[in-house]
Design a protein around this motif. Structure first.
Motif, short mmCIF file in Angstrom:
data_model
loop_
_atom_site.label_atom_id
_atom_site.label_comp_id
_atom_site.label_asym_id
_atom_site.label_seq_id
_atom_site.Cartn_x
_atom_site.Cartn_y
_atom_site.Cartn_z
N ASN A 1 28.49 -10.12 22.56
CA ASN A 1 29.64 -9.23 22.83
C ASN A 1 30.42 -8.91 21.56
N GLY A 2 29.68 -8.83 20.44
CA GLY A 2 30.31 -8.53 19.16
C GLY A 2 31.02 -9.72 18.54
N CYS A 3 30.90 -10.89 19.13
CA CYS A 3 31.60 -12.09 18.64
C CYS A 3 30.62 -13.03 17.96
N GLN A 4 31.06 -13.64 16.88
CA GLN A 4 30.26 -14.62 16.17
C GLN A 4 30.13 -15.88 17.01
N VAL A 5 28.87 -16.32 17.26
CA VAL A 5 28.61 -17.54 18.01
C VAL A 5 28.04 -18.61 17.08
N ASP A 6 27.07 -18.22 16.25
CA ASP A 6 26.50 -19.17 15.29
C ASP A 6 27.50 -19.44 14.17
N SER A 7 27.74 -20.71 13.91
CA SER A 7 28.77 -21.07 12.94
C SER A 7 28.39 -20.73 11.51
N THR A 8 27.07 -20.52 11.25
CA THR A 8 26.65 -20.20 9.88
C THR A 8 26.62 -18.70 9.61
N LEU A 9 26.88 -17.90 10.64
CA LEU A 9 26.80 -16.44 10.48
C LEU A 9 27.86 -15.96 9.50
N ARG A 10 27.43 -15.15 8.59
CA ARG A 10 28.34 -14.56 7.61
C ARG A 10 28.12 -13.05 7.57
N VAL A 11 29.16 -12.29 7.85
CA VAL A 11 29.10 -10.84 7.78
C VAL A 11 29.56 -10.40 6.41
N HIS A 12 28.75 -9.61 5.73
CA HIS A 12 29.07 -9.18 4.37
C HIS A 12 29.82 -7.85 4.42
N PRO A 13 30.95 -7.76 3.76
CA PRO A 13 31.73 -6.52 3.80
C PRO A 13 31.01 -5.37 3.11
N VAL A 14 31.13 -4.17 3.69
CA VAL A 14 30.57 -2.95 3.11
C VAL A 14 31.60 -1.85 3.23
N THR A 15 31.52 -0.89 2.34
CA THR A 15 32.47 0.23 2.37
C THR A 15 31.99 1.34 3.30
N ASP A 16 30.68 1.43 3.50
CA ASP A 16 30.10 2.46 4.36
C ASP A 16 29.90 1.88 5.74
N ARG A 17 30.61 2.42 6.75
CA ARG A 17 30.53 1.85 8.09
C ARG A 17 29.24 2.19 8.81
N ARG A 18 28.37 2.99 8.17
CA ARG A 18 27.04 3.22 8.73
C ARG A 18 26.10 2.04 8.44
N LEU A 19 26.61 1.05 7.74
CA LEU A 19 25.82 -0.08 7.26
C LEU A 19 26.41 -1.38 7.77
N GLN A 20 25.55 -2.33 8.15
CA GLN A 20 25.98 -3.68 8.49
C GLN A 20 25.05 -4.67 7.80
N ARG A 21 25.65 -5.69 7.16
CA ARG A 21 24.87 -6.74 6.50
C ARG A 21 25.37 -8.09 6.97
N PHE A 22 24.43 -9.00 7.22
CA PHE A 22 24.83 -10.34 7.63
C PHE A 22 23.76 -11.33 7.22
N SER A 23 24.16 -12.59 7.13
CA SER A 23 23.25 -13.69 6.81
C SER A 23 23.52 -14.82 7.79
N PHE A 24 22.49 -15.64 8.03
CA PHE A 24 22.69 -16.85 8.81
C PHE A 24 21.61 -17.85 8.43
N HIS A 25 21.88 -19.11 8.72
CA HIS A 25 20.97 -20.18 8.35
C HIS A 25 19.72 -20.12 9.23
N ALA A 26 18.56 -20.26 8.60
CA ALA A 26 17.31 -20.24 9.35
C ALA A 26 17.22 -21.45 10.27
N PHE A 27 16.51 -21.29 11.38
CA PHE A 27 16.37 -22.37 12.34
C PHE A 27 15.05 -22.20 13.10
N LYS A 28 14.66 -23.26 13.85
CA LYS A 28 13.48 -23.20 14.70
C LYS A 28 13.75 -24.00 15.96
N PHE A 29 12.95 -23.71 16.99
CA PHE A 29 13.05 -24.43 18.24
C PHE A 29 12.06 -25.59 18.24
N GLU A 30 12.47 -26.69 18.82
CA GLU A 30 11.60 -27.85 18.90
C GLU A 30 10.36 -27.52 19.73
#
Length: 755
Positions: A616-645
C-alpha cells in the motif's frame, strides 16, 4: 474496433469525412524498372515482370526504347500476368543506354520483378512513379564475390540531371572517382546508367532534378557456406524512409546482416534486442552494419533506410544462396497486400505486425492458422513465418484491423530470392473498412488528411494547423500529415468519465481570418485491454509498452545507479543489497511513478508464503531504502537480499502506479496509506491486464568457499521475475501483463568457481 489488435483507442471527429479516403486512391499506373547485370552476360538470362491487378481489369503495356520492345497484355481482375524480357535487355554497357523498362496501366496494379539465370536469381517489388524521389543513398553488401553495382533510371521526364557523390570507387567515362568526389550526368527519357565497382558503394548519394528510379545490389555475392547469387533491390528515396523497424531473422539464422543508412546529420539510432541496447550516431550517408542473431527493434531520431542481407544457408536442409531485401518501416504498413511466388522454390512469407494473434489474418481466403506457421515476438511486435510450399502466381493476405509489413522469399538448392512489401503494392482489400486517419505514438499523434479534404475547402498546407497556429501540417505525395505533440502546440490533458486523454484540434483556417473551414478534434486515449505477450530474455533493460507509457526496470551494481547489470547469471553475495530502478519513459514531465506494492515469494506457484517489502505504498522491509530523485518519472530503491528456507529461488512482484500531475490529488500524492484507507479507494471500474518481466537470474554465492562436492555448492538463484502491474489511478485502469520466465538453477561446478 477490436481493442486486442490496436495499440490505442482512436477518437477522431472527422472519420466520416474520411470514408472515401482509402489505399485505392493511390493509383499505381506507371513504373520504371531496369534489368541490372546478373552474374554474367549469359544468353539465358531473363527478367520476369509479374503484373498483378486488384479489383479491376487492367490493360498493361511494357516498353523498352532500345532494343525495341513493346507488349500489351489484358489482365483479369484479381489476377496476374507474366511478361518476360530476355538477355539483350540486361544492362551490360558502362555508359548511358535506353534500356529502361517502362510499365504503364490504365488502372492501379502492382509489379514484381524476378532476375534469373538458372541457379542465380533475386526479386524485387517495383516502385510506382508516385513512390519515386530525387534523393537516394546506395546500399551494397560488403563481402566476397564479384562487383557491387547500382543503376539510375529516368522513366518519365524528357531530361534529368543526376548528381552522384561517391562513397567507395567508381569509374565514369574513363575517369576514376573516389570517396567524396562527385560528378553530374544527363539522362534522357527511358535512359539508364549502371555503375559497377569492387568497392563497397554504401553511402553513395544520388540527387536529381526530377524523379528517378534507383536500383542496387551485387552481380554475384557469396554468402556463408553458399555459392554466389545475384542480389538486386529497388532503393527507396529518402523521403520514404522510416524511424521504427522491427527486424525478425529469417528461418533460425544468426549470422545475417542488416545495414542502416542515415540521410541526415546527427541521427541517433538505438537498437534493442535480447542483449543490452546499443546506440549509433549516423551522419549524412553514414552507415552501420550489424549481425542479426535475434529480433531487433530499431528506433531512429531521424528517418533511416534499413536493408537485410540473408547470407546463411543452413535452415531448410538444402544449400541455398543469399538474397537482399529492404526492411519496411514497421509503423507504415497496410492491412492488405498482393504478392507473387514461383513454383520452382519452397516459398515463405514473414509477417511483421503488432497484432496480438494470427486469428484475424487471412491468406488466400483461409485463416493463417491453417498454414504451417512459426511465431516469434519481442517488445510488442510479432513475426509469423509461414510456409507456402512450391506455389506459383499471385496471392493475397489481409488482416481485419491491424497493419503489417510483409516479406516474401523462396529457397531451392543453390538459389533463392526475397523481396518485401510495406507501403507499396497496394490494393483496397476485399474486407477493409475505412481507416481512422490518426495514429497515437508514445509522445506524439500523427493525423493524415487527404488532399481532397483540403482542396475542397480551398486551403493549402500553410492553412492547416493545431491550436497553436505555428504547429502546421506538411504536404506529402498523396496526403497532408500533421504531428501533434502531447506536451506542446496547445495539447491538453482531459479527464472524462474516468479516462484521461491528450487532446488537440486541427484547424483549416482561411488566411488572415479566424474563420475555420476545417475543424477536427483529436484525442488519444490509453487503451485498456491490449494483450502484450512478450518473451523477455535476460538483458540490461526490459520494457513493456502499454498505451503511451513504456515502463522499464533495471538492476544496478551499486546504489550509485551508474553501472547496470548486463550479464546473467549475475553472482551476488547473499549478504549484500539489490539495487532496482523503475521508470516511466515519456516526454511528458507531468507524469510520476509510484510503487504500490512489492512482494516476494519462493516460487510462482507458492501462494501461502509471501514476504512483503512494500505494501500500500508503505515500507514494510526494514532494510528498504528509497533513493531520492529529481525526476518523478523515476523511482530507485535498494534492499538487502534474502532467501526462503528450503527454496533456492525468490520471485518479486511489483505493482507500479502512473499518475498525471494535472489530476492531483491522486494515488501518487497519497503516498503510504493504511489497509482501511486502501479499501476506500474504489477500483471497481478498473480493468485488469497484466505483464511480468524477468531480469536475472541472480546467483547467490557464499562469502566463504564451500567444500568441493558439498551440497552447498548448489547456488541459490534469484530469478527476479518482476511483475509490473501498471495501475493508472488517473486513467482509472489497471494495466498488468502476464509473463514469467521458467525457474533456473545454476550448479557451481567446483569450489574454485566460487572464488
Amino acid at each position: 474496433m477490436d481493442h486486442h489488435s490496436t495499440m490505442f483507442l482512436l477518437l477522431c471527429g472527422a472519420c466520416s469525412i474520411l470514408q472515401a479516403f482509402s489505399d485505392a486512391g493511390q493509383m499505381q499506373t506507371k513504373f520504371a524498372t531496369a534489368f541490372m547485370t546478373n552474374f554474367n552476360e549469359s544468353s539465358n538470362a531473363i527478367f520476369q515482370l509479374y503484373l498483378v491487378t486488384c479489383d479491376k481489369v487492367a490493360t498493361v503495356t511494357v516498353t523498352v526504347s532500345q532494343p525495341f520492345f513493346n507488349k500489351t497484355v489484358h489482365v483479369h481482375k484479381d489476377s496476374s500476368s507474366l511478361v518476360t524480357l530476355d538477355q539483350k535487355y540486361m544492362i551490360s554497357e558502362k555508359d548511358v543506354t535506353s534500356k529502361v523498362i517502362l510499365v504503364t496501366s490504365d488502372v492501379a496494379i502492382s509489379v514484381f520483378a524476378f532476375s534469373t539465370i538458372e541457379t542465380t536469381a533475386d526479386a524485387m517489388t517495383c516502385l510506382p512513379q508516385e513512390d519515386l524521389g530525387n534523393e537516394y543513398y546506395i546500399i551494397t553488401p560488403k563481402g566476397s564475390g564479384k562487383s557491387r553495382q547500382f543503376a539510375v533510371a529516368n522513366g518519365f521526364e524528357d531530361e534529368v540531371q543526376v548528381h552522384i557523390t561517391v562513397s567507395g570507387s567508381i569509374t565514369y567515362k574513363g575517369k576514376s572517382y573516389q570517396t567524396g568526389d562527385s560528378f553530374t550526368l544527363l539522362l534522357g527519357k527511358q535512359q539508364v546508367i549502371q555503375f559497377q565497382s569492387s568497392d563497397d558503394l554504401t553511402g553513395t548519394k544520388i540527387s536529381s532534378s526530377a524523379l528517378v528510379a534507383v536500383f542496387a545490389g551485387h552481380i554475384c555475392f557469396s554468402g556463408i557456406g553458399s555459392y554466389c547469387d545475384t542480389l538486386v533491390e529497388q532503393v527507396h528515396p529518402v523521403e520514404n524512409w522510416g524511424e521504427v523497424f522491427a527486424v525478425f531473422p529469417f528461418f533460425t539464422h544468426t549470422k545475417d546482416i542488416i545495414t542502416i543508412v542515415g540521410g541526415n546529420s546527427d541521427t541517433l539510432v538505438t537498437i534493442q534486442s535480447s542483449k543490452p541496447a546499443t546506440q549509433h550516431r549516423l551522419q549524412e550517408g553514414g552507415h552501420v552494419r550489424i549481425s542479426i542473431d535475434n529480433i531487433l527493434i530499431i528506433n531512429a531520431t531521424k528517418p533511416v533506410m534499413v536493408s537485410y542481407l540473408l547470407q546463411e544457408s543452413n535452415s531448410t536442409g538444402i544449400k541455398y544462396d543469399p538474397f537482399i531485401t529492404n526492411v519496411p518501416p514497421s509503423l507504415l504498413g497496410r492491412r492488405y497486400y498482393k504478392f507473387v511466388t514461383q513454383s520452382y522454390y519452397s516459398n515463405f512469407i514473414l509477417i511483421v505486425s503488432q497484432a496480438t494473434s494470427d486469428s484475424k489474418f487471412y491468406l488466400d481466403g483461409k485463416p493463417l492458422s491453417s498454414y504451417p506457421t512459426t511465431m516469434k515476438e519481442f517488445n510488442g511486435f510479432r513475426g509469423w513465418q509461414v510456409s507456402l510450399g512450391k506455389t506459383e502466381g499471385q496471392h493475397e493476405i489481409y488482416h481485419e484491423t491491424s497493419t503489417f509489413t510483409l516479406y516474401v522469399f523462396g529457397t531451392e538448392r543453390s538459389v533463392s530470392y526475397g523481396y518485401s512489401v510495406g507501403k507499396g503494392a497496394l490494393c483496397p482489400g476485399p474486407t477493409q473498412e475505412p481507416e481512422c486517419s490518426i495514429r497515437c505514438l508514445p509522445d506524439i499523434a500523427e493525423y493524415i488528411l487527404p488532399h481532397s479534404l483540403v482542396s475542397d475547402a480551398d486551403l493549402d498546407v500553410l492553412n492547416i494547423h493545431l491550436k497553436d497556429p505555428l504547429c502546421r501540417a506538411k504536404k506529402e505525395k498523396d496526403h497532408y500529415l500533421i504531428r501533434i505533440p502531447y506536451t506542446r502546440c496547445g495539447s491538453k490533458v482531459l479527464y472524462e468519465d474516468g479516462k484521461t486523454f491528450y487532446a488537440n484540434t486541427i484547424y483549416g483556417t482561411i488566411p488572415d481570418t479566424d474563420v475555420h473551414r476545417i475543424e477536427i478534434p483529436v484525442k488519444c486515449e490509453m487503451e485498456s485491454n491490449k494483450t502484450l505477450e512478450l518473451i523477455i530474455n535476460p538483458k540490461v533493460k526490459n520494457s513493456i509498452c502499454k498505451g503511451y507509457y513504456n515502463i522499464s526496470m533495471r538492476l544496478y551494481q551499486s546504489d550509485s545507479f551508474t553501472e547496470p547489470i548486463t550479464q546473467y547469471p549475475h553472482e551476488i553475495v547473499l549478504h549484500s543489497n539489490l539495487h532496482v530502478e523503475l521508470e516511466v519513459e515519456s516526454e511528458d514531465k507531468e507524469l510520476q511513478i509510484f510503487i504500490e506494492r512489492l512482494i516476494a515469494s519462493p516460487s510462482l506457484e507458492e501462494t501461502n508464503r509471501k514476504y512483503k517489502v512494500i505494501q500500500n505504498g508503505c515500507q514494510v522491509d526494514s532494510t528498504l531504502r528509497v533513493h531520492p530523485v529529481t525526476d518523478r518519472r523515476l523511482q530507485r530503491f535498494s534492499f538487502h537480499a534474502f532467501k526462503f528456507e528450503n527454496f533456492h529461488d525468490v520471485y518479486l512482484s511489483c505493482n507500479v502506479i502512473i499518475c498525471h500531475n494535472s489530476t492531483s490529488p491522486n494515488r501518487c500524492t497519497q503516498g503510504c496509506i493504511s489497509s482501511r484507507q486502501r479499501r476506500d479507494i474504489s477500483t471497481s471500474k478498473e480493468q485488469v491486464d497484466s505483464a511480468r518481466l524477468s531480469q536475472g537470474p541472480l546467483v547467490f554465492v557464499s562469502e566463504e568457499k564451500p567444500a568441493h562436492g558439498d551440497s552447498s555448492t548448489l547456488a541459490s538463484v534469484l530469478s527476479v521475475a518482476l511483475c509490473v502491474t501498471v495501475i493508472s489511478a488517473v486513467l482509472g485502469l489497471v494495466v498488468q501483463k502476464e509473463y514469467y520466465r521458467r525457474q533456473q538453477r545454476v550448479l557451481l561446478q567446483s569450489s574454485s568457481d566460487c572464488s
